[in-house]
Design a protein around this motif. Structure first.
Motif, PDB file in Angstrom:
ATOM      1  N   UNK A  66       0.832  -1.209   0.000  1.00 39.16           N
ATOM      2  CA  UNK A  66       0.000   0.000   0.000  1.00 39.16           C
ATOM      3  C   UNK A  66       0.865   1.257   0.000  1.00 39.16           C
ATOM      4  N   UNK A  67       1.877   1.286   0.840  1.00 43.11           N
ATOM      5  CA  UNK A  67       2.778   2.449   0.891  1.00 43.11           C
ATOM      6  C   UNK A  67       3.469   2.659  -0.452  1.00 43.11           C
ATOM      7  N   UNK A  68       3.956   1.566  -1.051  1.00 42.19           N
ATOM      8  CA  UNK A  68       4.662   1.679  -2.317  1.00 42.19           C
ATOM      9  C   UNK A  68       3.743   2.134  -3.432  1.00 42.19           C
ATOM     10  N   UNK A  69       2.573   1.510  -3.560  1.00 40.70           N
ATOM     11  CA  UNK A  69       1.686   1.856  -4.674  1.00 40.70           C
ATOM     12  C   UNK A  69       1.198   3.299  -4.577  1.00 40.70           C
ATOM     13  N   UNK A  70       1.114   3.832  -3.375  1.00 43.26           N
ATOM     14  CA  UNK A  70       0.753   5.242  -3.201  1.00 43.26           C
ATOM     15  C   UNK A  70       1.921   6.182  -3.457  1.00 43.26           C
ATOM     16  N   UNK A  71       3.134   5.654  -3.512  1.00 41.56           N
ATOM     17  CA  UNK A  71       4.317   6.502  -3.697  1.00 41.56           C
ATOM     18  C   UNK A  71       4.734   6.649  -5.160  1.00 41.56           C
ATOM     19  N   UNK A  72       4.126   5.875  -6.044  1.00 43.92           N
ATOM     20  CA  UNK A  72       4.489   5.926  -7.463  1.00 43.92           C
ATOM     21  C   UNK A  72       3.326   6.477  -8.276  1.00 43.92           C
ATOM     22  N   UNK A 100       5.468   2.856 -14.667  1.00 44.25           N
ATOM     23  CA  UNK A 100       5.187   3.790 -13.588  1.00 44.25           C
ATOM     24  C   UNK A 100       6.374   4.722 -13.377  1.00 44.25           C
ATOM     25  N   UNK A 101       6.086   5.854 -12.743  1.00 43.54           N
ATOM     26  CA  UNK A 101       7.123   6.845 -12.427  1.00 43.54           C
ATOM     27  C   UNK A 101       7.468   6.720 -10.946  1.00 43.54           C
ATOM     28  N   UNK A 102       8.761   6.646 -10.684  1.00 45.26           N
ATOM     29  CA  UNK A 102       9.256   6.616  -9.307  1.00 45.26           C
ATOM     30  C   UNK A 102      10.547   7.414  -9.280  1.00 45.26           C
ATOM     31  N   UNK A 103      10.625   8.366  -8.359  1.00 43.05           N
ATOM     32  CA  UNK A 103      11.801   9.232  -8.260  1.00 43.05           C
ATOM     33  C   UNK A 103      12.147   9.876  -9.603  1.00 43.05           C
TER      34      UNK A 103
END
Length: 129
Positions: A66-72, A100-103
């Motif tokens: 949940x934390x990860x999917x909300x962070x990307x 997906x976009x991350x950082x």
């Protein structure tokens, strides 16, 4: 609202059906698409429900997901190939790419996912890159 798995479809006519009643999912690809949409929408309960009981993430892992999917920021889903997984099958494989976009970087998750029927409906078992 457009469906995350296929922007040419409305969510209410596509993945919302699966998210409301997993038994409406007829193929492994449909389940794959509904799981992608669940990641986009952070519908973690559906991700758990659509996961094979023997490989389902623990409560701690559920929180991490949940934390990860909300962070990307999810960009798109591309289905590469499917093997079996039709309405009358009991197993199937779906190869996909989830963008997906991350950082500030576009990342592509490329996976071959294994699906099976459990309790009369499709579930995600595991995947490999």
């Amino acid at each position: 609202m457009q469906c995350p798995c296929n922007p040419t479809q409305l969510y209410k006519n596509c993945c919302e059906k699966a998210h409301t009643d997993i038994r409406t999912v007829e193929t492994a690809e449909e389940l794959m698409r509904s799981r992608y949409s669940a990641f986009v929408l952070a519908n973690i309960d559906y991700l758990q429900k659509s996961h094979y009981s023997k490989t389902r993430p623990s409560k701690r892992e559920k929180k991490e997901i949940e934390d990860w999917t909300n962070s990307v920021h999810w960009v798109k889903l591309a289905i590469v190939d499917t093997i079996d997984g039709l309405k009358t099958d009991t197993k199937g494989v779906v190869e996909f790419k989830a963008f997906f976009m991350e950082d500030k970087q576009v990342i592509i998750l490329h996976e071959k996912s294994n699906f099976c029927k459990e309790n009369g409906h499709w579930v995600y078992v595991d995947g490999s890159n």
